[in-house]
Structures are given as C-alpha cells and as structure tokens.
Scaffold this motif. Structure first.
Motif, short mmCIF file in Angstrom:
data_model
loop_
_atom_site.label_atom_id
_atom_site.label_comp_id
_atom_site.label_asym_id
_atom_site.label_seq_id
_atom_site.Cartn_x
_atom_site.Cartn_y
_atom_site.Cartn_z
N ASN A 161 0.83 -1.21 0.00
CA ASN A 161 0.00 0.00 0.00
C ASN A 161 0.86 1.25 0.00
O ASN A 161 0.62 2.20 -0.76
CB ASN A 161 -0.93 -0.04 1.22
CG ASN A 161 -2.08 0.94 1.10
OD1 ASN A 161 -1.86 2.15 1.06
ND2 ASN A 161 -3.29 0.43 1.09
N TYR A 162 1.89 1.25 0.85
CA TYR A 162 2.82 2.39 0.90
C TYR A 162 3.50 2.60 -0.44
O TYR A 162 3.63 3.73 -0.93
CB TYR A 162 3.85 2.13 2.00
CG TYR A 162 5.14 2.90 1.82
CD1 TYR A 162 5.21 4.27 2.05
CD2 TYR A 162 6.30 2.24 1.39
CE1 TYR A 162 6.40 4.97 1.86
CE2 TYR A 162 7.48 2.93 1.21
CZ TYR A 162 7.53 4.29 1.44
OH TYR A 162 8.70 4.98 1.24
N SER A 163 3.94 1.50 -1.06
CA SER A 163 4.66 1.60 -2.33
C SER A 163 3.79 2.22 -3.42
O SER A 163 4.25 3.06 -4.21
CB SER A 163 5.12 0.20 -2.75
OG SER A 163 5.97 0.24 -3.88
N LYS A 164 2.51 1.84 -3.45
CA LYS A 164 1.59 2.39 -4.43
C LYS A 164 1.39 3.89 -4.20
O LYS A 164 1.41 4.69 -5.16
CB LYS A 164 0.25 1.67 -4.35
CG LYS A 164 -0.83 2.19 -5.29
CD LYS A 164 -0.44 1.97 -6.75
CE LYS A 164 -1.57 2.38 -7.67
NZ LYS A 164 -1.20 2.22 -9.10
N ALA A 165 1.22 4.28 -2.94
CA ALA A 165 1.03 5.70 -2.63
C ALA A 165 2.27 6.51 -2.97
O ALA A 165 2.18 7.60 -3.55
CB ALA A 165 0.68 5.86 -1.15
N LEU A 166 3.44 5.97 -2.64
CA LEU A 166 4.69 6.67 -2.93
C LEU A 166 4.88 6.84 -4.44
O LEU A 166 5.31 7.90 -4.90
CB LEU A 166 5.87 5.90 -2.34
CG LEU A 166 7.26 6.50 -2.57
CD1 LEU A 166 7.40 7.86 -1.89
CD2 LEU A 166 8.34 5.54 -2.07
N ALA A 167 4.55 5.79 -5.19
CA ALA A 167 4.68 5.86 -6.65
C ALA A 167 3.87 7.01 -7.22
O ALA A 167 4.33 7.75 -8.10
CB ALA A 167 4.26 4.54 -7.28
N SER A 168 2.66 7.17 -6.72
CA SER A 168 1.80 8.25 -7.19
C SER A 168 2.37 9.62 -6.84
O SER A 168 2.27 10.57 -7.63
CB SER A 168 0.40 8.10 -6.59
OG SER A 168 -0.21 6.89 -6.99
N GLY A 174 10.10 12.27 -11.61
CA GLY A 174 11.10 11.46 -12.29
C GLY A 174 11.48 10.16 -11.61
O GLY A 174 12.39 9.47 -12.07
N VAL A 175 10.79 9.80 -10.53
CA VAL A 175 11.14 8.60 -9.79
C VAL A 175 10.06 7.54 -9.96
O VAL A 175 8.89 7.80 -9.72
CB VAL A 175 11.34 8.90 -8.28
CG1 VAL A 175 11.72 7.64 -7.52
CG2 VAL A 175 12.41 9.97 -8.10
N ARG A 176 10.47 6.36 -10.39
CA ARG A 176 9.55 5.23 -10.53
C ARG A 176 9.64 4.36 -9.28
O ARG A 176 10.73 4.08 -8.78
CB ARG A 176 9.90 4.38 -11.76
CG ARG A 176 9.73 5.12 -13.07
CD ARG A 176 9.82 4.19 -14.26
NE ARG A 176 11.13 3.58 -14.46
CZ ARG A 176 11.38 2.29 -14.38
NH1 ARG A 176 10.42 1.41 -14.09
NH2 ARG A 176 12.61 1.82 -14.61
N VAL A 177 8.48 3.91 -8.78
CA VAL A 177 8.41 3.05 -7.60
C VAL A 177 7.59 1.81 -7.95
O VAL A 177 6.45 1.93 -8.40
CB VAL A 177 7.78 3.77 -6.39
CG1 VAL A 177 7.76 2.86 -5.17
CG2 VAL A 177 8.53 5.06 -6.08
N ILE A 178 8.17 0.64 -7.74
CA ILE A 178 7.56 -0.62 -8.17
C ILE A 178 7.68 -1.63 -7.04
O ILE A 178 8.64 -1.60 -6.26
CB ILE A 178 8.25 -1.16 -9.44
CG1 ILE A 178 8.27 -0.11 -10.54
CG2 ILE A 178 7.58 -2.44 -9.94
CD1 ILE A 178 9.31 -0.34 -11.60
N THR A 179 6.72 -2.54 -6.96
CA THR A 179 6.76 -3.63 -5.99
C THR A 179 6.89 -4.95 -6.72
O THR A 179 6.25 -5.16 -7.75
CB THR A 179 5.49 -3.64 -5.13
OG1 THR A 179 5.30 -2.35 -4.55
CG2 THR A 179 5.58 -4.67 -4.03
N VAL A 180 7.70 -5.85 -6.18
CA VAL A 180 7.81 -7.21 -6.68
C VAL A 180 7.46 -8.16 -5.54
O VAL A 180 8.04 -8.07 -4.46
CB VAL A 180 9.23 -7.51 -7.22
CG1 VAL A 180 9.38 -8.99 -7.55
CG2 VAL A 180 9.53 -6.66 -8.45
#
Length: 261
Positions: A161-168, A174-180
C-alpha cells in the motif's frame, strides 16, 4: 562487431539484504547489466563479494542515516534502490501466540526499514529528476497465512500500500516506484523457515513444503522459484525498458494466485 551496450551502464544501485538469497541474485543481475552495485546487510558475509559492502542494520535509525550519508557522500546519489531486506522470526500458530514484540519486529523490518531508507535516499533522486525504487514484498502481502507467518504477511500488505502511494507521489518528479512480490523461493532463509515450521507441527521438511504450497491454493508449477528468476524480473524493471512502469505490483509466484486482484 557491434558493441553491446549494457542497459544499466553508469547506474549506481544499492540492494539491501544483498549478501545472500534473493538480494544476492539481484546484485548479480544488476551487475551483469552494467550497474555499479553496493550491497548492505547487518554483517559482512564470510565469502568475499565483488561489490562494495556497507554494514547496516535497517531496524536502527542511526544505522540508516549512516548508510545514506556514506552512499551520498561517495556516489553523489543513487539511480536504483532495491529495498530487499525482510523476513520474520515470529512464531507460528496464529494471532494468539504473537506478542507485541513479534508485531513490532516484523513491521520494523518489513515496512519501516524501507520507508526510512526511502526518506533518506529519494530526495536525491528527485533533485536530479531520475531514479528507480523497487520494494521486494511477498505473495503473503496478498495471500496471508495466519498459521505460519501472520505478522509478516500483514507487514508486507502495508508495504504494498505504501509503495503504491509513494509511486503516485513521486512519479511526476522522475522517480519510478515498483513492488515485486515473490511466492516461495528456494533460499537459505526459506529452508530455515520450513525446518522450523516442520518442527513446530511435527511433519517432515518435504511434507511441510507441500503443506505450505497447498495452503496458498497450490502452485501450478509445483516447485519453488530460484532466486535468479526473481532477479531477472527486477533487472528488467530497473532498466530503461520499463520506463513507463510505476505503481505496479508484480507477483511472481509460479501461478499461485488464480486471478488478478
């Protein structure tokens, strides 16, 4: 002969928990793609690594600050941050056996460590309008197992959830945030977990591994993943080939989850 250009040549990458298991496989993968690789862990491994090693306990605020300060001082900024560190030492048996300390330890290692390191590193990425952050989560963030690793799964769900919010929040900077989110992976940590779980329920190692796969609804490929299989995905996501990908959670589980959700 045409010169082959490595996709991550000139990039600086940090992999936390990068001395063994999935983290070591990711370090090897990014290095093979041309990146300069730094790995961190609580203790330096017995075997010599071909990468710059920095000792860091990511459950300690001072250690996180020292890691970030050393990295930024030596390299200026990072291009790729792989938040891989994680795990659990909580007992099996469900909610009633978990103490406050069990919950706090799993949240600290699997959620807050990534949040705090991101907070220390991402501003330097924003300053140059470029960077990739990949959080290594777990299938248990989507399919929690109350009997075997409840607090770990809850912490990973929060990380998703945090990763999705940070990505937005940082996509426009210019920063991409992805979860694996890997399923069951053949690492020493997984083998230790399975041995401990087998002992607690009075079954063999093989029976316990099958029981765990069955509790997830079955693994169509009927095997554990190899660390390198996770690393190949991470290498692609960190590369320019994935330049339009952010905010996604990639599940790599041998087909365990039957539908997308």
């Amino acid at each position: 002969m045409e010169k082959i250009t490595k996709e991550l040549a000139g990039k600086i990458a940090l992999i936390t928990g990068g001395t063994k298991g999935i983290g070591k496989a990711i370090a090897d993968e990014l290095a093979s793609l041309g990146a300069t690789v730094i790995v961190s862990a609580r203790q330096e491994p017995a075997e010599e690594l071909p990468y710059h090693f920095i000792a860091a306990d990511l459950t300690n605020n001072d250690s996180i600050s020292e890691l970030a300060e050393q990295l930024l001082k030596q390299y200026g900024s990072l291009d790729i941050l792989i938040n891989n560190v994680g795990g659990t030492s909580a007992p099996t048996g469900g909610f009633s056996v978990l103490s406050d300390a069990d919950w706090e330890n799993d949240l600290e290692l699997n959620l807050l460590a990534a949040i705090k390191l991101d907070r220390a590193i991402i501003p330097s990425m924003i300053a140059k309008n470029s960077g990739v952050v990949i959080h290594i989560s777990s299938l248990n963030g989507k399919l929690p197992l109350y009997a075997s690793n409840l607090s770990y799964g809850v912490a990973k769900a929060a990380l998703n959830n945090y990763s999705k919010a940070l990505a937005s929040e940082v996509a426009s900077q210019g920063v991409r945030v992805i979860t694996v989110s890997p399923g069951m992976v053949k690492t020493m940590a997984m083998e230790t977990f399975l041995h401990n779980y087998a002992s607690s329920i009075g079954k063999s190692f093989e029976e316990t591994a099958q029981l765990l796969m069955d509790s997830l609804g079955g693994v169509p490929m009927n095997r554990l993943a190899q660390p390198a299989e996770i690393a190949h995905l991470v290498g692609f996501l960190a590369s320019p080939k994935a330049s339009y990908i952010t905010g996604a959670n990639y599940v790599i589980d041998g087909g365990t989850i039957p539908t997308i959700f």
